[in-house]
Scaffold this active site. Structure first.
Site, short mmCIF file in Angstrom:
data_model
loop_
_atom_site.label_atom_id
_atom_site.label_comp_id
_atom_site.label_asym_id
_atom_site.label_seq_id
_atom_site.Cartn_x
_atom_site.Cartn_y
_atom_site.Cartn_z
N LYS A 1 -0.03 3.75 -2.68
CA LYS A 1 -1.03 4.81 -2.56
C LYS A 1 -0.40 6.21 -2.49
O LYS A 1 -1.10 7.20 -2.68
CB LYS A 1 -1.92 4.55 -1.35
CG LYS A 1 -2.76 3.27 -1.49
CD LYS A 1 -3.66 3.05 -0.28
CE LYS A 1 -4.59 1.87 -0.47
NZ LYS A 1 -3.98 0.57 -0.15
N SER B 1 0.79 -1.24 0.00
CA SER B 1 0.00 0.00 0.00
C SER B 1 0.81 1.28 0.00
O SER B 1 0.23 2.36 -0.04
CB SER B 1 -0.95 0.01 1.21
OG SER B 1 -2.06 -0.83 0.95
N SER C 1 -5.70 3.84 4.50
CA SER C 1 -5.20 2.94 3.45
C SER C 1 -6.32 2.16 2.79
O SER C 1 -6.18 0.98 2.45
CB SER C 1 -4.15 1.97 4.02
OG SER C 1 -3.37 1.42 2.98
#
Length: 357
Positions: A128, A125, A182
């Site tokens: 992101k 993640s 997230s």
């Protein structure tokens, strides 16, 4: 937690100094080029001499300031921390099971630690961060987004921010859910709103990453769930995160203790979702190392990516740094390694500077 006006002023002054140096350099090169054209056009030996001196000047300058093997595009490395390879940090022993790590001094533009920083690894993640960069560049944060069925199609063990098909949510709220909590659903909703599909958005991510010099990365989606062709390097994560923190909106979001998102369902009912930071420093779950203030960051975890973390921090004199760890074998080991790297690279370095003074 917000950045103070004093901190914002300091960053503005640093950017202004960099811009002045760049303009001065450009004027000098332009003047030399004019002399070259005038004298070489006359066919004089003086013109040839100046041409040789100009070549020597530019070669010496680029050799002193750029690493051409690292990036072959526009010469922007004077604003960045650059290294051609590994950089050991005294007192810091990278865990052999960890994939990569880096510590970057933004003010001195120096790589303080570089462990496998150019190795391609799965970013989970931390992807992101790139999604946020593209969203801030191309999106209107006041837009109201209608959430699709596809944006809610995640497995039970894949993190979401509570979006439901048909929800109407502002781009700003989606960005907060993406960065703080997230939320994979927020990433897909942002991608579909900006580019029409996750695939088209991933192409835009790759385009923007290349423009930043992050040429060791390739993105297949906006959230970081595993794909064999989806990867990043620790150095590229630094480049992308560094580009993000130039936008105060990004810094404001990563600095939040929490954010309450407002979601309007397809039936018109309004509900709220509270999103808190996933990194333990910002959530208050783990104490920050003495002498260091973590402003915010982004985590990432999958089985193949291991435990990843990129953070933006300052020392007690407000000098800024970026720290990156990718592929730590467990959350505890991730924060132990991050603590050790920051302590040895930042607080120990500051003590050495003080003693030298």
């Amino acid at each position: 937690m917000k950045c103070t006006n004093s901190q914002m002023d300091q960053r503005a002054r640093r950017r202004s100094r960099i811009q002045r140096k760049r303009r001065k350099r450009q004027r000098l090169i332009a003047a030399l080029l004019i002399c070259l054209v005038v004298l070489a056009g006359a066919g004089s030996a003086v013109g040839v001499f100046i041409f040789d001196q100009f070549q020597n000047y530019t070669a010496d300058y680029e050799a002193a300031n750029y690493n051409s093997s690292l990036y072959q595009g526009n010469m922007f490395s004077t604003d960045l921390c650059v290294t051609a390879g590994e950089v050991s940090l005294e007192g810091f022993s990278p865990d052999p099971q960890m994939y990569s790590a880096g510590l970057f001094d933004l003010e001195k533009r120096e790589v303080l630690c570089g462990y496998n920083v150019f190795n391609k690894v799965y970013p989970a993640s931390t992807t992101k961060v790139m999604t946020a960069y593209v969203a801030l560049k191309y999106g209107n944060l006041d837009d109201v987004v209608t959430v699709s069925e596809n944006a809610c199609d995640f497995n039970w063990d894949e993190v979401t921010s509570g979006l439901r098909a048909g929800d109407k949510v502002t781009m700003y709220d989606l960005l907060c859910g993406l960065i703080l909590h997230s939320g994979n659903d927020c990433g897909t909703a942002i991608a579909e709103h900006i580019s029409g599909s996750e695939e088209a958005f991933a192409e835009l991510m790759n385009q923007e990453a290349a423009a930043l010099g992050a040429t060791g990365s390739h993105f297949m989606n906006p959230h970081g769930l595993h794909d064999d062709n989806h990867y990043m390097t620790a150095y590229d994560l630094y480049l992308i995160f560094n580009a993000c923190i130039q936008d105060e909106r990004f810094v404001d979001i990563i600095s939040m203790d929490s954010y309450t998102g407002t979601l309007t369902g397809a039936d018109g009912a309004v509900r709220n979702e509270v999103w808190t930071p996933t990194n333990l420093y910002s959530s208050g779950t783990r104490a920050m190392p003495e002498g260091i203030r973590v402003l915010g960051g982004k985590t990432g975890t999958t089985k193949l990516a291991g435990n990843c973390l990129v953070i933006y921090e300052e020392d007690l004199e407000n000098h800024p740094y970026i720290s990156v760890i990718m592929g730590a074998p467990g959350r505890d080991k991730l924060y132990e390694q991050m603590d050790q790297m920051m302590i040895q690279g930042i607080t120990s370095g500051q003590s050495a500077d003080t003693d030298a003074a």
